[in-house]
Enzyme design. Structure first.
Site, PDB file in Angstrom:
ATOM      1  CG  HIS A 228      -2.000  -1.048   1.101  1.00  0.00           C
ATOM      2  ND1 HIS A 228      -2.418  -1.824   2.153  1.00  0.00           N
ATOM      3  CD2 HIS A 228      -2.733  -1.438   0.021  1.00  0.00           C
ATOM      4  CE1 HIS A 228      -3.376  -2.641   1.730  1.00  0.00           C
ATOM      5  NE2 HIS A 228      -3.579  -2.433   0.445  1.00  0.00           N
ATOM      6  CD  GLU A 231      -0.576   0.463   4.425  1.00  0.00           C
ATOM      7  OE1 GLU A 231       0.139  -0.553   4.422  1.00  0.00           O
ATOM      8  OE2 GLU A 231      -1.816   0.423   4.286  1.00  0.00           O
ATOM      9  NE  ARG A 283      -6.405   0.077   0.375  1.00  0.00           N
ATOM     10  CZ  ARG A 283      -6.286  -0.624   1.511  1.00  0.00           C
ATOM     11  NH1 ARG A 283      -5.727  -0.071   2.566  1.00  0.00           N
ATOM     12  NH2 ARG A 283      -6.715  -1.861   1.584  1.00  0.00           N
ATOM     13  CG  HIS A 353       0.121  -4.005   5.156  1.00  0.00           C
ATOM     14  ND1 HIS A 353      -0.616  -3.569   4.081  1.00  0.00           N
ATOM     15  CD2 HIS A 353       0.572  -5.239   4.813  1.00  0.00           C
ATOM     16  CE1 HIS A 353      -0.616  -4.490   3.132  1.00  0.00           C
ATOM     17  NE2 HIS A 353       0.107  -5.530   3.546  1.00  0.00           N
ATOM     18  CD  GLU A 428      -2.275  -3.348   9.335  1.00  0.00           C
ATOM     19  OE1 GLU A 428      -1.738  -2.246   9.132  1.00  0.00           O
ATOM     20  OE2 GLU A 428      -3.103  -3.856   8.550  1.00  0.00           O
TER      21      GLU A 428
END
Ligand SMILES: [Zn+2]
Length: 468
Positions: A228, A231, A283, A353, A428
Site C-alpha cells: 500500500h 504506508e 493506497r 503494513h 501493522e
C-alpha cells in the site's frame, strides 16, 4: 563487518530549511519549464504526444488543507447492514477511508464536506472524534521534519560520493531504496542476488534481494513492504531489516544465517512514487482502468484467494478495488510467480503494513482460524512481548478476520492457501491513529526495530535448516 556510511548531507550546511524549500520550488519550476520546452520541440518535430495535449489532472498535487481525520465509534452491526457508514461517507462526501474494523472507522473528510458529513452522521446519532484538524499540516510537518533531521546533526560529510545515502531519519524515494539494494549486492557478491521480477504499468522495476549462504537447502523467509503506497513506514522498516541482517552478517546466530531471505521493500513502486509526488494518501497501484478518472488496484485485494468475496470493491474508483480478475496486476503476478517457483522450503511470509500495531495471521478472507492457529498465536504473542520490552510499544497478536474484519484477495492468505507457508504474518506497524499513515520521521527507527523484532522471533521459531 559492513557499515552503512553516514548519510550524505543532501542540503548544504548553514542553509535554512525554508530557503531550501524555496530552492526546491525553484528547481521544480525550472524542471517544468525545461519539460515544456522539450514538449514544444517534440510537437514541432512530430505530432504532439497525446499526454501533453491537455493538462493531466492526475499530476496536480493533491492538498488536504483543513481536511479532518475522524474516528467514528459505535457503528452498530444493524446500522452497518442498512447504511454502510464508510461507504456512504466515501461516495456522498468524498471521504477517504484510512481504517475500518469492528470497533471503529477512521476516515478523512475534505474541508468543504465537513458540515454535510457531520450532519449526516448526527442524523444517524454518530459523533466523530477528531483525530486531526488539518491533514495538510500533518503532511507538511512530516516533510519538514524529514528534511531537517536528515540534513542537520551530522558531524561531517562523507568523503566518497559513491557511499550509500541510506538512513532511517527520513523516508526515501524509490531510487534511494534501489541503490541501497544494489550497494548490498555489491558488498556481498557471494551471498546476495538481486532480482528484477517484473515491471509495473508505469515501467518501474520490481526488485527482490536474496540473501543466502545455501540457496538449495536453506529454509526460506519472504519479507515485503509497500504493498500500500501511503504506508511509508513499511518500506522504511523493510530496508531497516535488510540493514540489520547485513550490518553484522558474520555474527548473526545460526537461525538467521542459516535461512534464505527474500526481501522486497517496495511491492508497489508506482503507487509509492505517486504518494511521494502527488497524493500522500494514495493506497493502490497506478494501473489504468476502464474508468479513466479512477486508476489503480488495491494489490492486497488482488491475490487469488477469496477474491470474489467480502472486503473488496468492484468499483475502480474505490480504494479497495480488487481489479478485473485475480492477479490481474503486474505486481501481483510477478510476486506470485516468483514465489510459486520457490515454494519448496518456504517457511515464512511476512508482509509489513501500517497502521494499528498488530501482528495478525490467517485467515482474513473467511471467519475461520487456520488449524495451527495456536502455534501462530504463540509466536506472534512472543514477538509482541519482546517489542514491549524493547520499545515500550504495545502490539496486539490476533487472527486477522477478528481484528481487521473479513477481506479477500490478500497476499498473506494467498501464501498460506496456495503455497502452504506456515508462519504467515501481516504486521501493522505504528501508530494507533494519532498520525496514521503520516507517521513523523522521528518514529521510524523505533518502529523499524519493532519490525526487526518480529523477524528475529519468527526466524527463531523456524529454527536452523537441517543441513546446518
Ligand atoms: Zn496496508
Amino acid at each position: 563487518m559492513f557499515r552503512i556510511a553516514e548519510a550524505e548531507t543532501k542540503l548544504a550546511h548553514g542553509q535554512s530549511a525554508d530557503s531550501n524549500n524555496a530552492t526546491m520550488a525553484q528547481t521544480t519550476l525550472l524542471l517544468q519549464l525545461l519539460l515544456l520546452v522539450v514538449a514544444v520541440a517534440a510537437s514541432s518535430a512530430n505530432q504532439l504526444p497525446s499526454n501533453l495535449t491537455q493538462l493531466d489532472a492526475n499530476k496536480i498535487p493533491q492538498r488536504y488543507d483543513e481536511a479532518q481525520l475522524w474516528r467514528i465509534y459505535n457503528i452498530s452491526e444493524a446500522m452497518q447492514q442498512r447504511v454502510p457508514v464508510g461507504q456512504m461517507l466515501e461516495q456522498k462526501f468524498g471521504g477517504n477511508i484510512w481504517k475500518e474494523n469492528s470497533k471503529f472507522l477512521d476516515i478523512s473528510i475534505a474541508r468543504d464536506q465537513l458540515k454535510a458529513a457531520r450532519s449526516f452522521l448526527s442524523a444517524h446519532r454518530l459523533d466523530p472524534q477528531i483525530l486531526s484538524h488539518n491533514i495538510q499540516s500533518m503532511i507538511d510537518e512530516e516533510l519538514l521534519e524529514g528534511i531537517q533531521s536528515s540534513s542537520f546533526g551530522h558531524g561531517r560529510r562523507t568523503k566518497k560520493a559513491a557511499r550509500s545515502s541510506m538512513h532511517w531519519k527520513d523516508y526515501h524515494d524509490l531510487e534511494t531504496i534501489y541503490s541501497f539494494m544494489r550497494e548490498i549486492r555489491t558488498k556481498f557478491p557471494n551471498i546476495v542476488r538481486l532480482y528484477t521480477i517484473g515491471q509495473t504499468a508505469e515501467g518501474r522495476d520490481l526488485k527482490v534481494l536474496r540473501i543466502s549462504e545455501n540457496p538449495r537447502e536453506n529454509k526460506k523467509v519472504w519479507i515485503d513492504g509497500g504493498i500500500h503506497a501511503r504506508e511509508w513506514i513499511s518500506p522504511a522498516t523493510v530496508t531497516f531489516i535488510l540493514y540489520q541482517l547485513m550490518s553484522d552478517w558474520e555474527n548473526q546466530p545460526a537461525h538467521i544465517r542459516g535461512l534464505t531471505w527474500y526481501i522486497m521493500p517496495v511491492m508497489n513502486p508506482d503507487g509509492y512514487e505517486y504518494s511521494r509526488t502527488t497524493n500522500r494518501l494514495w493506497r493502490k497501484n497506478r494501473s489504468p482502468s476502464r474508468r479513466a478518472q479512477c486508476s489503480g488496484v488495491d494489490l492486497n485485494r488482488n491475490f487469488d484467494i477469496g477474491w470474489n468475496g467480502y472486503g473488496s470493491s468492484t468499483n475502480p474508483c474505490s480504494d479497495t478495488y480488487r481489479g478485473s480478475a485475480p492477479a490481474s496486476e503486474r505486481e501481483t503476478r510477478a510476486v506470485a510467480e516468483f514465489l510459486a517457483k520457490r515454494k519448496y522450503n518456504l517457511e515464512s511470509y511476512l508482509t509489513f503494513h501500517s497502521y494499528g500495531q498488530m501482528i495478525v495471521y490467517p485467515w482474513a478472507y473467511k471467519a475461520v482460524k487456520v488449524k495451527d492457529a495456536s502455534v501462530l498465536q504463540r509466536v506472534s504473542s512472543l514477538a509482541a512481548e519482546r517489542i514491549l520490552q524493547k520499545t515500550g510499544t504495545a502490539y496486539r497478536a490476533a487472527v486477522t478476520h477478528e481484528v481487521l474484519g473479513i477481506a479477500g484477495g490478500g497476499s498473506d492468505d494467498w501464501s498460506r492457501a496456495a503455497l502452504g507457508v506456515k508462519y504467515v504474518y501481516t504486521i501493522e506497524l505504528r501508530d494507533r491513529g494519532a498520525y496514521g499513515f503520516v507517521l513523523p520521521p522521528r518514529f521510524i527507527k523505533d518502529t523499524a526495530l519493532e519490525g526487526w523484532t518480529v523477524v528475529e522471533t519468527v526466524a527463531q521459531a523456524i529454527g536452523p535448516s537441517s543441513s546446518g
